[in-house]
Design an enzyme around this catalytic site. Structure first.
Site, PDB file in Angstrom:
ATOM      1  N   TYR A  30       0.818  -1.220   0.000  1.00  5.52           N
ATOM      2  CA  TYR A  30       0.000   0.000   0.000  1.00  5.52           C
ATOM      3  C   TYR A  30       0.860   1.284   0.000  1.00  5.52           C
ATOM      4  O   TYR A  30       0.845   2.054  -0.969  1.00  5.52           O
ATOM      5  CB  TYR A  30      -0.933  -0.052   1.206  1.00  5.52           C
ATOM      6  CG  TYR A  30      -1.725   1.197   1.462  1.00  5.52           C
ATOM      7  CD1 TYR A  30      -2.351   1.887   0.423  1.00  5.52           C
ATOM      8  CD2 TYR A  30      -1.858   1.687   2.757  1.00  5.52           C
ATOM      9  CE1 TYR A  30      -3.085   3.034   0.675  1.00  5.52           C
ATOM     10  CE2 TYR A  30      -2.595   2.828   3.021  1.00  5.52           C
ATOM     11  CZ  TYR A  30      -3.200   3.500   1.968  1.00  5.52           C
ATOM     12  OH  TYR A  30      -3.926   4.627   2.224  1.00  5.52           O
ATOM     13  N   ILE A  31       1.636   1.489   1.047  1.00  7.88           N
ATOM     14  CA  ILE A  31       2.398   2.748   1.121  1.00  7.88           C
ATOM     15  C   ILE A  31       3.569   2.699   0.135  1.00  7.88           C
ATOM     16  O   ILE A  31       3.903   3.690  -0.509  1.00  7.88           O
ATOM     17  CB  ILE A  31       2.854   3.025   2.570  1.00  7.88           C
ATOM     18  CG1 ILE A  31       1.628   2.998   3.498  1.00  7.88           C
ATOM     19  CG2 ILE A  31       3.553   4.375   2.666  1.00  7.88           C
ATOM     20  CD1 ILE A  31       1.946   3.092   4.976  1.00  7.88           C
ATOM     21  N   GLY A  70       1.482  -7.823  -1.104  1.00  8.52           N
ATOM     22  CA  GLY A  70       1.464  -6.805  -2.155  1.00  8.52           C
ATOM     23  C   GLY A  70       0.887  -7.364  -3.450  1.00  8.52           C
ATOM     24  O   GLY A  70       0.603  -8.562  -3.551  1.00  8.52           O
ATOM     25  N   SER A 101       2.198  -5.707   9.236  1.00  9.59           N
ATOM     26  CA  SER A 101       1.799  -4.440   9.867  1.00  9.59           C
ATOM     27  C   SER A 101       0.427  -4.453  10.539  1.00  9.59           C
ATOM     28  O   SER A 101      -0.193  -3.404  10.646  1.00  9.59           O
ATOM     29  CB  SER A 101       1.822  -3.342   8.818  1.00  9.59           C
ATOM     30  OG  SER A 101       0.870  -3.622   7.813  1.00  9.59           O
ATOM     31  N   ASN A 151       9.410 -11.884   9.998  1.00 14.28           N
ATOM     32  CA  ASN A 151       9.309 -11.027   8.812  1.00 14.28           C
ATOM     33  C   ASN A 151       9.962  -9.658   9.053  1.00 14.28           C
ATOM     34  O   ASN A 151      10.730  -9.170   8.222  1.00 14.28           O
ATOM     35  CB  ASN A 151       7.826 -10.865   8.444  1.00 14.28           C
ATOM     36  CG  ASN A 151       7.640 -10.441   7.004  1.00 14.28           C
ATOM     37  OD1 ASN A 151       8.532 -10.573   6.184  1.00 14.28           O
ATOM     38  ND2 ASN A 151       6.477  -9.907   6.706  1.00 14.28           N
ATOM     39  N   THR A 192       6.565   3.261  13.187  1.00 14.02           N
ATOM     40  CA  THR A 192       5.141   3.407  13.484  1.00 14.02           C
ATOM     41  C   THR A 192       4.901   4.146  14.794  1.00 14.02           C
ATOM     42  O   THR A 192       5.734   4.080  15.713  1.00 14.02           O
ATOM     43  CB  THR A 192       4.480   2.007  13.576  1.00 14.02           C
ATOM     44  OG1 THR A 192       3.158   2.148  14.093  1.00 14.02           O
ATOM     45  CG2 THR A 192       5.240   1.078  14.509  1.00 14.02           C
ATOM     46  N   TYR A 222       3.688  -5.737  17.087  1.00 16.37           N
ATOM     47  CA  TYR A 222       4.023  -4.998  15.857  1.00 16.37           C
ATOM     48  C   TYR A 222       4.936  -3.819  16.203  1.00 16.37           C
ATOM     49  O   TYR A 222       6.032  -3.653  15.643  1.00 16.37           O
ATOM     50  CB  TYR A 222       2.717  -4.542  15.188  1.00 16.37           C
ATOM     51  CG  TYR A 222       2.897  -3.489  14.141  1.00 16.37           C
ATOM     52  CD1 TYR A 222       3.664  -3.733  13.009  1.00 16.37           C
ATOM     53  CD2 TYR A 222       2.286  -2.239  14.276  1.00 16.37           C
ATOM     54  CE1 TYR A 222       3.836  -2.751  12.046  1.00 16.37           C
ATOM     55  CE2 TYR A 222       2.445  -1.267  13.316  1.00 16.37           C
ATOM     56  CZ  TYR A 222       3.222  -1.518  12.206  1.00 16.37           C
ATOM     57  OH  TYR A 222       3.390  -0.553  11.258  1.00 16.37           O
ATOM     58  N   ASN A 270      -1.781   7.025  11.210  1.00 14.76           N
ATOM     59  CA  ASN A 270      -2.654   6.093  10.475  1.00 14.76           C
ATOM     60  C   ASN A 270      -2.759   6.457   8.996  1.00 14.76           C
ATOM     61  O   ASN A 270      -3.447   7.412   8.629  1.00 14.76           O
ATOM     62  CB  ASN A 270      -4.033   6.045  11.133  1.00 14.76           C
ATOM     63  CG  ASN A 270      -3.965   5.277  12.439  1.00 14.76           C
ATOM     64  OD1 ASN A 270      -3.280   5.696  13.368  1.00 14.76           O
ATOM     65  ND2 ASN A 270      -4.617   4.137  12.491  1.00 14.76           N
TER      66      ASN A 270
HETATM   67  N1  UDP Z   1     -10.897  -0.289  14.375  1.00 15.89           N
HETATM   68  C1  UDP Z   1     -12.223  -0.593  14.616  1.00 15.89           C
HETATM   69  N2  UDP Z   1     -12.845  -1.473  13.780  1.00 15.89           N
HETATM   70  C2  UDP Z   1     -12.217  -2.071  12.729  1.00 15.89           C
HETATM   71  C3  UDP Z   1     -10.849  -1.752  12.482  1.00 15.89           C
HETATM   72  C4  UDP Z   1     -10.219  -0.854  13.338  1.00 15.89           C
HETATM   73  O1  UDP Z   1     -12.834  -0.084  15.553  1.00 15.89           O
HETATM   74  O2  UDP Z   1     -12.837  -2.884  12.035  1.00 15.89           O
HETATM   75  C5  UDP Z   1     -10.213   0.681  15.249  1.00 15.89           C
HETATM   76  C6  UDP Z   1      -8.959   0.140  15.933  1.00 15.89           C
HETATM   77  O3  UDP Z   1      -9.297  -0.474  17.155  1.00 15.89           O
HETATM   78  C7  UDP Z   1      -8.121   1.409  16.118  1.00 15.89           C
HETATM   79  C8  UDP Z   1      -8.517   2.271  14.904  1.00 15.89           C
HETATM   80  O4  UDP Z   1      -9.759   1.738  14.428  1.00 15.89           O
HETATM   81  O5  UDP Z   1      -8.502   2.091  17.281  1.00 15.89           O
HETATM   82  C9  UDP Z   1      -7.513   2.225  13.783  1.00 15.89           C
HETATM   83  O6  UDP Z   1      -7.174   0.861  13.536  1.00 15.89           O
HETATM   84  P1  UDP Z   1      -6.325   0.408  12.292  1.00 15.89           P
HETATM   85  O7  UDP Z   1      -6.222  -1.086  12.338  1.00 15.89           O
HETATM   86  O8  UDP Z   1      -6.874   1.031  11.057  1.00 15.89           O
HETATM   87  O9  UDP Z   1      -4.899   1.071  12.526  1.00 15.89           O
HETATM   88  P2  UDP Z   1      -3.875   1.017  13.781  1.00 15.89           P
HETATM   89  O10 UDP Z   1      -4.229   2.195  14.654  1.00 15.89           O
HETATM   90  O11 UDP Z   1      -4.032  -0.299  14.442  1.00 15.89           O
HETATM   91  O12 UDP Z   1      -2.539   1.172  13.128  1.00 15.89           O
END
Ligand code: UDP
Length: 330
Positions: A11-12, A36, A77, A92, A117, A141, A170
């Site tokens: 993606y990125i 990917g 990730s 990985n 991150t 992670y 994010n």
């Molecule tokens: N989240 C959620 N429902 C989903 C996917 C994510 O509520 O189906 C929440 C997750 O708990 C976090 C935020 O959305 O608080 C962002 O999650 P994501 O996995 O996109 O990115 P992260 O912050 O883990 O890198």
């Protein structure tokens, strides 16, 4: 001289390759295509299908190509998966980076920009987060990414390698052309998961936890457009090529949105009611992560262009509505 983008079919990575090629750079992409997509690789990039844990394959690439710098995205990730399968993340992310650095040192390739991150910080009470804040990951992670940063530090001392770690908040959104976007299988990230509802691929979105100490009880995150992230990688590489020292930068917009606010924004963008259901907390999630990116602005001259959530979600929707099955369909 070429730039090597590891994970350039992801993606990125794929968005960064598009920005590099638009800027007239010569680009080599390597990706194992486990997460990917070949179709995400810019047609002007030279592509190698390889796994960074495969030392002979990496050595052969460095011997064949003339590489001036590496941008390293090749990693797992997903926060949730890292809690249930931590050894996959050590293998990985850490072993992969170890083999990569061995090969780089052996071939005197001395500059690397890589994906770190916000998860390296863990649960911080003061927002926005500064690069100098404590790092105490709450998930595996983030732990492996922090270990990658430290590995770079020791290799730098011993062998003179120079690195920039970019701590993303994010990432979301898609290329303005609509030709590439976000696609994971299975999809776990919030914005693409939400957009599966108006696409008819999911009945409702699950909200992971409604009892966090935030304004509506759901987690707060700082959403940043993938093209702005891509630009930061190019600025960071140029900084190293100019002789810049090892460094760590946060990349975010400095504004936090709750999960419920992101869903509301997607309702406005798509015109779909997008039902939401409260679910248990996801293991490893900090309550809030909001960046201070002042350092990246001051040192790298980074200027994020898409700093409004609605614009970011609209660009994601522009991709997802035309590619409801990601790269599986044209
Ligand atoms: N989240 C959620 N429902 C989903 C996917 C994510 O509520 O189906 C929440 C997750 O708990 C976090 C935020 O959305 O608080 C962002 O999650 P994501 O996995 O996109 O990115 P992260 O912050 O883990 O890198």
């Amino acid at each position: 001289m070429a730039i090597l983008v590891l994970g350039g079919a992801g993606y990125i990575g794929s968005h960064t390759v598009y920005e590099l090629i638009d800027a007239g750079r010569d680009v080599v992409v390597a990706d194992n295509l486990q997460t990917g997509f070949r179709a995400a690789v810019h047609p002007k990039a030279r592509f190698y299908e390889l796994d960074i844990r495969d030392r002979p394959a990496l050595d052969a690439l460095f011997e064949r190509e003339s590489i001036e710098g590496v941008i390293h995205f090749a990693a797992s990730s997903q926060v949730g998966e890292s809690m249930t399968d931590p050894l996959k993340y050590y293998d990985n992310n850490l072993c992969g980076t170890m083999v990569l650095l061995q090969s780089m040192v052996a071939h005197q390739v001395g500059k690397i920009v890589f994906s770190s991150t916000a998860a390296t910080y863990g649960e911080r009470s003061q927002m926005p987060i500064l690069e100098s804040d404590r790092t105490e990951p709450t998930n595996c992670y983030g732990e492996t990414k922090l270990s990658m940063e430290r590995m770079m530090g020791w290799v730098s001392r011993a062998h003179g390698l120079r690195y920039v770690a970019l701590r993303y908040f994010n990432a979301c959104g898609a290329h303005p052309s609509g030709s590439i976007g976000e696609a994971h299988d299975p999809e776990t990230h919030l914005v693409p998961v939400i957009l599966q509802v108006p696409n008819g691929r999911r009945a409702a979105v699950s909200v992971f936890g409604g009892d966090y100490p935030t304004k509506d009880g759901t987690c707060v995150r700082d959403y940043i457009h993938v093209t702005d992230l891509a630009q930061a990688h190019i600025l960071a590489l140029d900084y190293l090529l100019r002789g810049g020292e090892n460094n760590v930068f946060n990349l975010g917009n400095g504004v936090g949105f709750t999960v419920r606010e992101v869903i509301e924004c997607a309702r406005a963008v798509t015109g779909h009611p997008i039902p939401a259901e409260l679910s248990p907390r996801r293991a490893g999630d900090p309550a809030q992560l909001v960046a201070s990116s002042e350092k990246a602005k001051a040192v790298l001259g980074w200027r994020p262009r898409y700093n409004d959530l609605e614009t970011i979600v609209a660009s994601a929707w522009n991709w997802h509505k035309n590619h409801p099955n990601g790269y599986q369909e044209g």
